[in-house]
Design a protein around this motif. Sequence first.
Motif, PDB file in Angstrom:
ATOM      1  N   VAL A   5     107.855 -19.440 -62.451  1.00 19.39           N
ATOM      2  CA  VAL A   5     108.787 -19.732 -63.513  1.00 19.39           C
ATOM      3  C   VAL A   5     107.846 -20.957 -64.378  1.00 19.39           C
ATOM      4  CG1 VAL A   5     110.490 -20.068 -65.215  1.00 19.39           C
ATOM      5  CG2 VAL A   5     110.560 -18.438 -62.971  1.00 19.39           C
ATOM      6  N   GLY A   6     107.446 -20.554 -65.339  1.00 22.94           N
ATOM      7  CA  GLY A   6     106.871 -21.636 -66.448  1.00 22.94           C
ATOM      8  C   GLY A   6     105.153 -21.616 -66.295  1.00 22.94           C
ATOM      9  N   ASP A   7     104.711 -21.106 -65.236  1.00 21.56           N
ATOM     10  CA  ASP A   7     103.241 -20.733 -65.339  1.00 21.56           C
ATOM     11  C   ASP A   7     102.896 -20.104 -66.522  1.00 21.56           C
ATOM     12  OD1 ASP A   7     103.103 -22.110 -62.771  1.00 21.56           O
ATOM     13  OD2 ASP A   7     102.735 -20.509 -61.819  1.00 21.56           O
ATOM     14  N   VAL A   8     101.569 -20.441 -67.135  1.00 22.83           N
ATOM     15  CA  VAL A   8     100.810 -19.765 -68.114  1.00 22.83           C
ATOM     16  C   VAL A   8      99.902 -18.775 -67.570  1.00 22.83           C
ATOM     17  CG1 VAL A   8      99.380 -20.085 -70.104  1.00 22.83           C
ATOM     18  CG2 VAL A   8     101.187 -21.627 -69.653  1.00 22.83           C
ATOM     19  N   VAL A   9     100.084 -17.388 -67.996  1.00 19.30           N
ATOM     20  CA  VAL A   9      99.125 -16.376 -67.437  1.00 19.30           C
ATOM     21  C   VAL A   9      98.605 -15.521 -68.730  1.00 19.30           C
ATOM     22  CG1 VAL A   9     100.186 -16.283 -65.296  1.00 19.30           C
ATOM     23  CG2 VAL A   9     101.037 -14.810 -67.202  1.00 19.30           C
ATOM     24  N   TYR A  33      99.226  -5.418 -75.107  1.00 17.30           N
ATOM     25  CA  TYR A  33      99.227  -6.798 -74.581  1.00 17.30           C
ATOM     26  C   TYR A  33      98.141  -7.284 -73.777  1.00 17.30           C
ATOM     27  CZ  TYR A  33     104.114  -6.104 -75.733  1.00 17.30           C
ATOM     28  OH  TYR A  33     105.421  -5.866 -76.270  1.00 17.30           O
ATOM     29  N   ARG A  34      97.131  -6.660 -73.325  1.00 16.84           N
ATOM     30  CA  ARG A  34      95.630  -6.872 -72.718  1.00 16.84           C
ATOM     31  C   ARG A  34      95.221  -8.073 -73.483  1.00 16.84           C
ATOM     32  NH1 ARG A  34      92.718  -1.190 -72.379  1.00 16.84           N
ATOM     33  NH2 ARG A  34      93.128  -1.371 -74.644  1.00 16.84           N
ATOM     34  N   GLY A  35      94.828  -9.029 -72.578  1.00 16.62           N
ATOM     35  CA  GLY A  35      94.335 -10.353 -73.197  1.00 16.62           C
ATOM     36  C   GLY A  35      95.186 -11.371 -73.803  1.00 16.62           C
ATOM     37  N   THR A  36      96.560 -10.918 -73.818  1.00 15.89           N
ATOM     38  CA  THR A  36      97.612 -12.032 -74.505  1.00 15.89           C
ATOM     39  C   THR A  36      97.921 -13.012 -73.355  1.00 15.89           C
ATOM     40  OG1 THR A  36      99.227 -10.556 -74.264  1.00 15.89           O
ATOM     41  CG2 THR A  36      98.186 -10.498 -76.229  1.00 15.89           C
ATOM     42  N   LEU A  37      98.375 -14.117 -74.075  1.00 18.65           N
ATOM     43  CA  LEU A  37      98.954 -15.293 -73.143  1.00 18.65           C
ATOM     44  C   LEU A  37     100.499 -15.231 -73.192  1.00 18.65           C
ATOM     45  CD1 LEU A  37      96.731 -18.080 -74.303  1.00 18.65           C
ATOM     46  CD2 LEU A  37      96.411 -16.879 -72.305  1.00 18.65           C
ATOM     47  N   HIS A  38     101.101 -15.391 -71.843  1.00 15.86           N
ATOM     48  CA  HIS A  38     102.385 -15.436 -71.649  1.00 15.86           C
ATOM     49  C   HIS A  38     102.728 -16.710 -70.803  1.00 15.86           C
ATOM     50  CE1 HIS A  38     102.920 -11.556 -73.460  1.00 15.86           C
ATOM     51  NE2 HIS A  38     101.507 -11.379 -73.112  1.00 15.86           N
ATOM     52  N   THR A  39     103.965 -16.922 -70.673  1.00 17.06           N
ATOM     53  CA  THR A  39     104.619 -17.912 -69.510  1.00 17.06           C
ATOM     54  C   THR A  39     105.275 -16.955 -68.637  1.00 17.06           C
ATOM     55  OG1 THR A  39     106.536 -18.412 -71.090  1.00 17.06           O
ATOM     56  CG2 THR A  39     104.554 -19.913 -71.002  1.00 17.06           C
ATOM     57  N   ILE A  40     105.385 -17.177 -67.566  1.00 19.22           N
ATOM     58  CA  ILE A  40     106.482 -16.513 -66.523  1.00 19.22           C
ATOM     59  C   ILE A  40     107.720 -16.943 -66.772  1.00 19.22           C
ATOM     60  CG2 ILE A  40     106.999 -16.176 -64.139  1.00 19.22           C
ATOM     61  CD1 ILE A  40     104.296 -15.249 -64.996  1.00 19.22           C
ATOM     62  N   ASP A  41     108.493 -15.761 -67.092  1.00 13.72           N
ATOM     63  CA  ASP A  41     110.080 -16.258 -67.709  1.00 13.72           C
ATOM     64  C   ASP A  41     110.879 -15.839 -66.442  1.00 13.72           C
ATOM     65  OD1 ASP A  41     111.881 -17.087 -69.584  1.00 13.72           O
ATOM     66  OD2 ASP A  41     112.284 -15.042 -69.989  1.00 13.72           O
ATOM     67  N   PRO A  53     106.157 -14.224 -74.424  1.00 16.74           N
ATOM     68  CA  PRO A  53     104.645 -14.570 -75.115  1.00 16.74           C
ATOM     69  C   PRO A  53     104.766 -15.844 -75.587  1.00 16.74           C
ATOM     70  CG  PRO A  53     105.813 -12.435 -75.543  1.00 16.74           C
ATOM     71  CD  PRO A  53     106.919 -12.977 -74.699  1.00 16.74           C
ATOM     72  N   ILE A  54     103.699 -16.538 -75.400  1.00 14.80           N
ATOM     73  CA  ILE A  54     103.444 -17.657 -76.164  1.00 14.80           C
ATOM     74  C   ILE A  54     103.494 -17.795 -77.730  1.00 14.80           C
ATOM     75  CG2 ILE A  54     102.006 -19.680 -76.342  1.00 14.80           C
ATOM     76  CD1 ILE A  54     101.365 -19.254 -73.280  1.00 14.80           C
ATOM     77  N   SER A  55     102.944 -16.591 -78.288  1.00 12.55           N
ATOM     78  CA  SER A  55     102.487 -16.723 -79.672  1.00 12.55           C
ATOM     79  C   SER A  55     103.571 -16.531 -80.602  1.00 12.55           C
ATOM     80  CB  SER A  55     101.452 -15.796 -79.961  1.00 12.55           C
ATOM     81  OG  SER A  55     101.801 -14.326 -79.508  1.00 12.55           O
ATOM     82  N   ASP A  56     104.449 -15.658 -80.117  1.00  9.58           N
ATOM     83  CA  ASP A  56     105.615 -15.083 -81.012  1.00  9.58           C
ATOM     84  C   ASP A  56     107.151 -15.190 -79.951  1.00  9.58           C
ATOM     85  OD1 ASP A  56     107.829 -14.320 -82.694  1.00  9.58           O
ATOM     86  OD2 ASP A  56     106.565 -12.707 -83.134  1.00  9.58           O
ATOM     87  N   ILE A  57     107.581 -16.167 -79.885  1.00  8.86           N
ATOM     88  CA  ILE A  57     108.915 -16.608 -79.140  1.00  8.86           C
ATOM     89  C   ILE A  57     109.827 -15.356 -79.565  1.00  8.86           C
ATOM     90  CG2 ILE A  57     110.379 -17.556 -80.832  1.00  8.86           C
ATOM     91  CD1 ILE A  57     109.499 -18.696 -77.210  1.00  8.86           C
ATOM     92  N   LYS A  58     110.030 -14.671 -80.496  1.00 14.92           N
ATOM     93  CA  LYS A  58     110.882 -13.289 -80.770  1.00 14.92           C
ATOM     94  C   LYS A  58     110.432 -12.174 -80.112  1.00 14.92           C
ATOM     95  CE  LYS A  58     112.546 -15.333 -84.973  1.00 14.92           C
ATOM     96  NZ  LYS A  58     112.499 -15.188 -86.507  1.00 14.92           N
TER      97      LYS A  58
END
Length: 80
Positions: A5-9, A33-41, A53-58
């Motif tokens: 949890v918290g890792d960026v992928v 979602y291909r190629g998009t950045l996220h954090t492990i929740d 998602p990192i780019s749009d918290i909603k």
Amino acid sequence: MKYKVGDVVRIRGDLQLGEIYGECTVVEGVLEYRGTLHTIDGAYTDGYYILKPISDIKDTTYYLWNEDMLESIETKENLK
């Protein structure tokens, strides 16, 4: 477990419709979602993850992701 949890992928950009990763089959909705950045929740011991998602918290993906569908992203925080 490959990630915590918290890792960026990044969701792999080469995912193809109908391919299977672990027990996850790539469905049409996953392709956006291909190629998009996220954090492990959230992380499950069997290699499945909930992403934020990192780019749009909603925004949320509403999918479970297998670790084979993801790529590690090196950030200063991840290098600690």
